[in-house]
Design a protein around this motif. Structure first.
Motif, PDB file in Angstrom:
ATOM      1  N   ARG A 173     -67.303  26.341 -23.937  1.00 17.99           N
ATOM      2  CA  ARG A 173     -66.783  25.446 -24.008  1.00 17.99           C
ATOM      3  C   ARG A 173     -65.353  25.483 -23.442  1.00 17.99           C
ATOM      4  O   ARG A 173     -64.980  24.337 -22.745  1.00 17.99           O
ATOM      5  CB  ARG A 173     -66.558  24.993 -25.468  1.00 17.99           C
ATOM      6  CG  ARG A 173     -67.532  24.426 -26.152  1.00 17.99           C
ATOM      7  CD  ARG A 173     -67.253  23.694 -27.689  1.00 17.99           C
ATOM      8  NE  ARG A 173     -66.875  24.885 -28.517  1.00 17.99           N
ATOM      9  CZ  ARG A 173     -67.878  25.545 -29.165  1.00 17.99           C
ATOM     10  NH1 ARG A 173     -69.105  25.155 -29.037  1.00 17.99           N
ATOM     11  NH2 ARG A 173     -67.489  26.584 -29.880  1.00 17.99           N
ATOM     12  N   PRO A 177     -66.924  16.569 -16.477  1.00 16.73           N
ATOM     13  CA  PRO A 177     -66.749  15.511 -17.096  1.00 16.73           C
ATOM     14  C   PRO A 177     -67.152  15.435 -18.402  1.00 16.73           C
ATOM     15  O   PRO A 177     -66.680  14.752 -19.342  1.00 16.73           O
ATOM     16  CB  PRO A 177     -67.470  14.291 -16.290  1.00 16.73           C
ATOM     17  CG  PRO A 177     -68.202  15.233 -15.369  1.00 16.73           C
ATOM     18  CD  PRO A 177     -67.587  16.456 -15.150  1.00 16.73           C
ATOM     19  N   TRP A 178     -68.130  16.064 -18.810  1.00 17.05           N
ATOM     20  CA  TRP A 178     -68.843  15.972 -20.149  1.00 17.05           C
ATOM     21  C   TRP A 178     -69.555  17.073 -20.207  1.00 17.05           C
ATOM     22  O   TRP A 178     -70.413  17.503 -19.253  1.00 17.05           O
ATOM     23  CB  TRP A 178     -69.419  14.796 -20.470  1.00 17.05           C
ATOM     24  CG  TRP A 178     -70.309  14.746 -21.791  1.00 17.05           C
ATOM     25  CD1 TRP A 178     -69.697  14.048 -22.751  1.00 17.05           C
ATOM     26  CD2 TRP A 178     -71.621  15.255 -22.335  1.00 17.05           C
ATOM     27  NE1 TRP A 178     -70.359  14.047 -23.928  1.00 17.05           N
ATOM     28  CE2 TRP A 178     -71.699  14.776 -23.495  1.00 17.05           C
ATOM     29  CE3 TRP A 178     -72.470  15.634 -21.706  1.00 17.05           C
ATOM     30  CZ2 TRP A 178     -72.647  15.056 -24.282  1.00 17.05           C
ATOM     31  CZ3 TRP A 178     -73.616  16.168 -22.451  1.00 17.05           C
ATOM     32  CH2 TRP A 178     -73.598  15.741 -23.743  1.00 17.05           C
ATOM     33  N   ALA A 179     -69.496  17.965 -21.342  1.00 14.71           N
ATOM     34  CA  ALA A 179     -70.419  19.075 -21.543  1.00 14.71           C
ATOM     35  C   ALA A 179     -70.617  19.309 -23.061  1.00 14.71           C
ATOM     36  O   ALA A 179     -69.402  19.096 -23.839  1.00 14.71           O
ATOM     37  CB  ALA A 179     -69.787  20.403 -20.839  1.00 14.71           C
ATOM     38  N   ARG A 180     -71.498  19.919 -23.324  1.00 19.28           N
ATOM     39  CA  ARG A 180     -72.067  20.348 -24.932  1.00 19.28           C
ATOM     40  C   ARG A 180     -72.482  21.535 -25.161  1.00 19.28           C
ATOM     41  O   ARG A 180     -73.649  21.698 -24.416  1.00 19.28           O
ATOM     42  CB  ARG A 180     -72.691  18.967 -25.426  1.00 19.28           C
ATOM     43  CG  ARG A 180     -72.146  17.552 -25.535  1.00 19.28           C
ATOM     44  CD  ARG A 180     -70.810  17.563 -26.654  1.00 19.28           C
ATOM     45  NE  ARG A 180     -70.332  16.264 -26.664  1.00 19.28           N
ATOM     46  CZ  ARG A 180     -69.152  15.873 -26.217  1.00 19.28           C
ATOM     47  NH1 ARG A 180     -69.066  16.435 -25.072  1.00 19.28           N
ATOM     48  NH2 ARG A 180     -68.802  14.688 -26.176  1.00 19.28           N
ATOM     49  N   PRO A 233     -74.002  16.637 -17.515  1.00 19.89           N
ATOM     50  CA  PRO A 233     -74.276  15.264 -17.258  1.00 19.89           C
ATOM     51  C   PRO A 233     -74.774  15.326 -15.667  1.00 19.89           C
ATOM     52  O   PRO A 233     -74.202  14.839 -14.865  1.00 19.89           O
ATOM     53  CB  PRO A 233     -73.318  14.542 -17.441  1.00 19.89           C
ATOM     54  CG  PRO A 233     -72.021  15.687 -17.199  1.00 19.89           C
ATOM     55  CD  PRO A 233     -72.692  16.880 -17.900  1.00 19.89           C
ATOM     56  N   LEU A 268     -78.682  13.370 -17.118  1.00 23.14           N
ATOM     57  CA  LEU A 268     -78.469  14.152 -18.236  1.00 23.14           C
ATOM     58  C   LEU A 268     -79.712  15.474 -18.432  1.00 23.14           C
ATOM     59  O   LEU A 268     -80.605  15.085 -18.513  1.00 23.14           O
ATOM     60  CB  LEU A 268     -78.295  13.364 -19.593  1.00 23.14           C
ATOM     61  CG  LEU A 268     -77.854  14.058 -20.716  1.00 23.14           C
ATOM     62  CD1 LEU A 268     -76.534  14.786 -20.734  1.00 23.14           C
ATOM     63  CD2 LEU A 268     -78.153  13.277 -22.029  1.00 23.14           C
TER      64      LEU A 268
END
Length: 417
Positions: free
Chosen positions: A307, A316-319, A335, A368
């Motif tokens: 993280r 831009p977006w990571a989980r 993404p 995604l």
């Protein structure tokens, strides 16, 4: 790695054409490169044995004389070393008996079939993401005459209210612990005991699909026998976490296990000799089982570092899912499309000798994708800083691949005007 993604790659490799480029050929080449990068990498987070060479796999039996008396007669149709393995598993899980099976698919079909005969109800309540529903070609209904009904499709384990209020009767409730396709998720201990109690209120038996139950003790804060003791029967795998050659066990009451052995024979599971697999399972119980808690603890270190690394890299977006891994395995979502992510991951392994993401990527929506990440003994060598450095290297290649993919799309669009 995802069963679906791995099977897709294998089918592509087997069906690859040689008369020109094709999607199948491209996927086959990707799989070959990915596994090649894994085998040549000096640093990975896990080295599951099934990807090793035959020589490496046979090395698992080095020291087998310390696991079982090798001067004893070899097993025949489930005696000898197989019986010794069954006794050990029953002792670990705190059950009256256990039966060895060549596959978990067979073990669970037999268990649920036996319970259906005893309860008089062939309906089995399962999660929509349960392994038999998603990965076994509807085996429960097609082979064993059972009727699966889906308690919930939410990406979590069923709740007590969902079980208690389900609209039709069922004879057995099957709970996959952890629920792999939802991110290797486990309920809290209080939630699990409540779900079991809700099933019992409906006079249903409870069966645990515990393929990865071995590594669930950290999350629950309970020993194996206390966890298994909640259920009427439990299936465990010998290769998913313990790195054995294969095989599974069904554990529970002695009368159920004896009946299950009868059905094991009828299903074709009464194999003449199984000593290599049984010895490898004993090796896993001796060597890997005690180390699993350390893998789970370090998976949480790796997840935190991922993280921080993603944030520092400006993705831009990571989980990371779940945010705090419940076991030593979890999901990473990014993404980007599968092609871009796969190429960046493989290139990192080929160019640096460090392979951060060794498993296939699955597309979960437009732009995604997710992959599964495992932490085992090889991963214990990684510090948080090592993980963050690997993320930065991966992110730089990901940016390059995404830029090239975007340019290719734009060029194709311009060329079509």
């Amino acid at each position: 790695m995802s069963d679906a993604a791995e099977r897709a790659e294998q089918r592509a490799e087997q069906g690859a054409r040689t008369d020109g480029p094709s999607d199948e050929e491209r996927l086959a080449q990707r799989r070959k490169r990915r596994i090649g990068a894994y085998r040549s990498a000096s640093r990975v987070l896990a080295r599951p044995g099934f990807l090793g060479t035959l020589r490496e796999r046979l090395e698992l039996l080095d020291g087998a004389r310390d696991l079982y008396d090798l001067d004893e007669p070899s097993d025949m149709y489930g005696n000898g070393v197989v019986e010794a393995l069954e006794e050990k598993v029953a002792g670990l899980l705190g059950t009256e008996a256990a039966a060895f099976f060549p596959t978990g698919t067979m073990a669970q079909q037999v268990a649920l079939r036996c319970w259906a005969g005893r309860t008089g109800n062939a309906t089995v309540a399962v999660h929509a993401l349960a392994h038999p529903e998603v990965h076994e070609r509807n085996a429960l209904s097609q082979v064993s005459g059972l009727r699966p009904v889906r308690v919930t499709g939410e990406p979590r384990l069923p709740t007590a209210d969902e079980v208690r209020d389900f609209a039709e009767p069922f004879g057995a409730l099957m709970l996959e612990l952890p629920l792999r396709d939802a991110g290797f998720l486990l309920p809290s201990w209080e939630e699990l005991t409540a779900v079991v109690e809700a099933a019992r209120e409906r006079d249903a038996v409870v069966h645990f699909d515990g393929a990865r139950l071995w590594e669930s003790t950290v999350h629950f804060g309970r020993p194996l026998d206390e966890i298994a003791g909640l259920a009427d029967s439990v299936y465990v795998s010998f290769y998913k976490s313990l790195d054995g050659f294969g095989g599974a066990a069904l554990a529970g009451p002695r009368t159920l296990v004896e009946e299950a052995k009868t059905w094991r024979h009828r299903y074709g599971g009464q194999i003449f000799q199984q000593f290599p697999t049984a010895l490898s399972a004993l090796a896993g119980l001796e060597r890997e089982l005690p180390r699993l808690p350390s893998y789970v603890a370090h998976a949480r270190v790796v997840a935190d570092a991922l993280r921080e690394g993603f944030a520092a890299a400006g993705l831009p977006w990571a989980r990371v899912h779940p945010a705090v891994p419940h076991t030593n395995e979890f999901q990473v979502w990014l993404p980007y499309g599968v092609d871009v992510l796969s190429e960046a991951a493989i290139r990192q392994g080929e160019e640096t000798g460090t392979l951060l993401f060794a498993n296939p990527w699955d597309e979960k929506g437009p732009g995604l994708s997710l992959t599964e990440l495992y932490v085992r003994s090889a991963g214990l060598e990684w510090t948080a800083e090592d993980v963050k450095a690997a993320v930065a290297e991966f992110a730089s290649r990901l940016t390059e691949e995404a830029g090239e993919a975007g340019a290719a799309v734009s060029g194709g669009a311009d060329g079509g005007r």
